[in-house]
Design a protein around this motif. Sequence first.
Motif, PDB file in Angstrom:
ATOM      1  N   ASP A   1     -14.930   1.896  -4.734  1.00 56.50           N
ATOM      2  CA  ASP A   1     -13.789   0.983  -4.827  1.00 56.50           C
ATOM      3  C   ASP A   1     -13.821   0.180  -6.124  1.00 56.50           C
TER       4      ASP A   1
ATOM      5  N   THR B   1      -7.626  -2.790   1.464  1.00 57.37           N
ATOM      6  CA  THR B   1      -8.497  -3.764   0.794  1.00 57.37           C
ATOM      7  C   THR B   1      -8.574  -3.498  -0.704  1.00 57.37           C
TER       8      THR B   1
ATOM      9  N   PRO C   1     -11.139   5.394   2.050  1.00 52.86           N
ATOM     10  CA  PRO C   1     -10.825   5.360   3.482  1.00 52.86           C
ATOM     11  C   PRO C   1     -10.020   4.133   3.914  1.00 52.86           C
ATOM     12  N   ARG C   2     -10.170   3.010   3.177  1.00 54.58           N
ATOM     13  CA  ARG C   2      -9.461   1.778   3.532  1.00 54.58           C
ATOM     14  C   ARG C   2      -8.653   1.318   2.328  1.00 54.58           C
TER      15      ARG C   2
ATOM     16  N   ASP D   1     -19.518   3.207  -0.885  1.00 55.64           N
ATOM     17  CA  ASP D   1     -18.116   2.818  -0.706  1.00 55.64           C
ATOM     18  C   ASP D   1     -17.736   1.685  -1.657  1.00 55.64           C
TER      19      ASP D   1
ATOM     20  N   HIS E   1     -14.830  -7.961   1.701  1.00 51.29           N
ATOM     21  CA  HIS E   1     -14.784  -6.861   0.733  1.00 51.29           C
ATOM     22  C   HIS E   1     -13.809  -7.187  -0.404  1.00 51.29           C
TER      23      HIS E   1
ATOM     24  N   ASP F   1     -13.006  -7.175   6.047  1.00 47.51           N
ATOM     25  CA  ASP F   1     -12.091  -6.827   4.960  1.00 47.51           C
ATOM     26  C   ASP F   1     -11.917  -7.983   3.988  1.00 47.51           C
TER      27      ASP F   1
ATOM     28  N   THR G   1       0.809  -1.221   0.000  1.00 50.03           N
ATOM     29  CA  THR G   1       0.000   0.000   0.000  1.00 50.03           C
ATOM     30  C   THR G   1       0.842   1.270   0.000  1.00 50.03           C
TER      31      THR G   1
END
Length: 921
Positions: free
Chosen positions: A604, A521, A517-518, A600, A563, A560, A437
């Motif tokens: 993504d 994932t 925000p994440r 969200d 997702h 997660d 990341t």
Amino acid sequence: MAEGARSSLSGRGPGGPAPSLDLATLAPGLGKTCEEYRATYRGRLAEMVRRGESGVRVASMHARILDGLLSALYCASTAAAKTSGRGPRGRTALLAVGGYGRGLLGLHSDLDVVLLCEDPGDPGAALVAQALLYPLWDLGLEIGHAVRGVDETLALARDDLRTATTLLDVRRVSGDASLVDELLRGARRHVFEPAMSDILQALATDTDARHERYGGSRFLLEPEVKNGCGGLRDLDVILWTANVRWAARSLEEAVAQGVLLHREAQELDAARELLWRVRNLLHSRGEQNGGSGRRHDRLTFEDQEDVSVQMGFVDDGVSLGVEQFMQTYYRHARVVETGVERMLSRARHHDRKAPAPLEELGGGVLVFDGHVTLRESEALDRDPALALRLYRQVVRRNLPPYAFARDAIARAAADPAWCERLRASREAADLFLELLTHVGDAPVRRGSMLAELHEVGVLLAMIPEFEPVTGRVQHDVYHVYTVDVHSVAAVDRLRALMRGDHASDLPMPTRLAADVPRPMTLFLGVLLHDIGKGRGGHHATIGAQLSVPIGERLGLTPGDVLHVRWLVEEHLSLYHWALRRDITDPDTIAEVVRRVGTLDRLRDLYVLTVADLSTTNPNAMTSWKARMLDDLYLASAAWLEAPAGQGGEQGEKRADAIRDQVRVGFVGDGRQAELESFLASMPDRYVLANPVDVIRAHARVVRDRDGRTVHVALRPGPSEEVAELVVVTDDRPGLLADVAAVLASSRLDITTAQIHTRPRAGSHDEAFDVFQVRRTGAAEGEPVDRELVSRIQKDLEDLVTGRVSAKDLLARRAAPPAWARKHMPAVKTEILIDDDVSPRFTVIDVFTRDRVGLLHAIARTLHEQGLSIALSKVTTEGERVADVFYVTDERGAKLRDGARVAALRDALRAAIDALAERDAR
């Protein structure tokens, strides 16, 4: 000789004046004897290739066969020259250089030789060379040749890298061995040792330049087996480097000196064997068809298909034999490309003169000479996470990894037991996700930390499920990269979006990526999106299943993991909806919203789709595809953000609001009523699909028809190379087929089409069709000009009035003859007919090879079947086209009759087959 290092004997060559010393005169049967000798052995070599014998053995035997021929001719030439009293005054020797010097010669490669002599100005030496060469030229051999002395050769080598490399490949064929030894000792003493660093740097620079010259990547669709990345020339560079630095002339000698591990040498040997088998098959393909063969080192699509069969690869129900072959090829090419990088790096670091200071970083990692390295490489065995700890410091310190530390990690990652211990480490999992990341560039090759982890084997060590897609190729012209390289590139594109690097060309995904925000994932979803390929079945479903244990092993929370699984399973959905469905239809948006569920998830999936599509090939993300994805995202987001239960009303309310905005722009126009009439007659799906200013422009195009049979207007499209053509005329059945014929004859490709019919009181219904078009094969940015539009208008008028037929127009752009067309991989034809996609229309998806006149043939068939087309979308993916049609029957209803659906499918397939048969002629 090495590339670019040839010289000739005073310009003489085949077809020149008769030699001063003619062996054929002295021995009248010489020519026939030489020809029979070569023909006999060439037949044996061809038979060895057909039997699938070792590629290296065939190349080696070819060199030995020519050794016999050349040594006999050299001895005869020397003896004849001495008998005539014109022999050389001093020592001479016949040397093989280049590939011939390495003892490995392609079946149709040039032959490179040097006649080494004590006095290069000695006419006797030139006489021997001349007598030797003429019989070889008579045999049709291509020969690079030179007559040189020892001092002259060494002087040239000091100034020219290519001449220096010939000294690394020198092999005595015949003549005085002491003269050859003198040359080799002089090369070591006066060329390699004094200028070792310069030569090594020159080799590295030359290798990079050659890679760029031959495509810049080992993952080309049609790789070059000899000079391309990971090809045979890179193997030469490995040995040249070992010879320059350590005087090791073979892989075995490099292992003995500790330069290579035994495993590394085995891998390079295996790669050399495969590359030589492929090259021999390429050179012998013409011979197998009764011809004379060819010197051809590019592995074209046609070659790939034939060579894969000859090497025993067969379709297995999961992947094509040719895909299995190319996966094997790319894996071996990767070994070679990585090997040349490592060997050059080891040699240059080994050449260091003075020790550098150390800086402790803790955890077994330190800085040495501006590089991050390991305190002791042996610690990797007991502490596998040390490998990732080193790369974390690479990122934090913005310093590159030290070559020997990188090697140590790569060697450890080749051990399955070490990889298992690495996966068991909680620290390793956390570090891997941290590096995955990391948004910034890293001080490694291409700036990609993930690519670096893949190169050294850490990615596969952490995610062994990635192994089946490593080097995996799809045998088409759309998927340019292997699956693993594409996956890494998609992650790198996500990093670039988050950094804002594509704010100008991809503004919406750049803005949304910055708000994720994440990120973890999403990064993992992008990395794993294609991991299910090559396993049989639908790769998105298989990949989703595989992602669960991977996510759990990496320590993700259950939420997660779910997702990531959802992203992998749905990674194709937005692309299909945007490019193959009517995204102005509220039912389409409702289906998107039902599948994504939350804003969200939508964001993504949208960002993943952009990262995936834009790295499939350099031209995959066109501006109109980007617009389709953007429009779908905005429509779906508006629905999700609407108050509960009101999402379905948003489309209708938006259409009414857009009409009100459009009317404001009509105020004061002298013919406002005509503009208002256009707006009132157009359905909501048209209003929702077009911006306010475009609708106003369309209204004026319709108004400006002014009774003409056909009116064609040119408007700006979504990009420089895509234009918008508006066609207004009286509606009639088969109109889309006619327009498609005109546009095809004008060398325009249709990327999408909006088909509308406007009722008009007291007159024929009016067709209002909007096409986005681009020139076939046009250079980037080449526009559609008004002169072409005028010709299109005239052709349409002639077609509508019957003065010309669609067949006549298409004949202007007949497909080239079969012999002139480049061979491309096969494209399967699929025809899907679905009544459930839309509440009002039957949707027909046609997937097939793109051909001249294809859209006309399909549209004509739909007309002949009594169907009306409401919307058409055309997506081209390399040689494959996806044509989508929303249709109704004569009553304006869906096709419900199973027999009629079957007949329609048969008629479409017959029309496509007829085009294929035309092109095959």
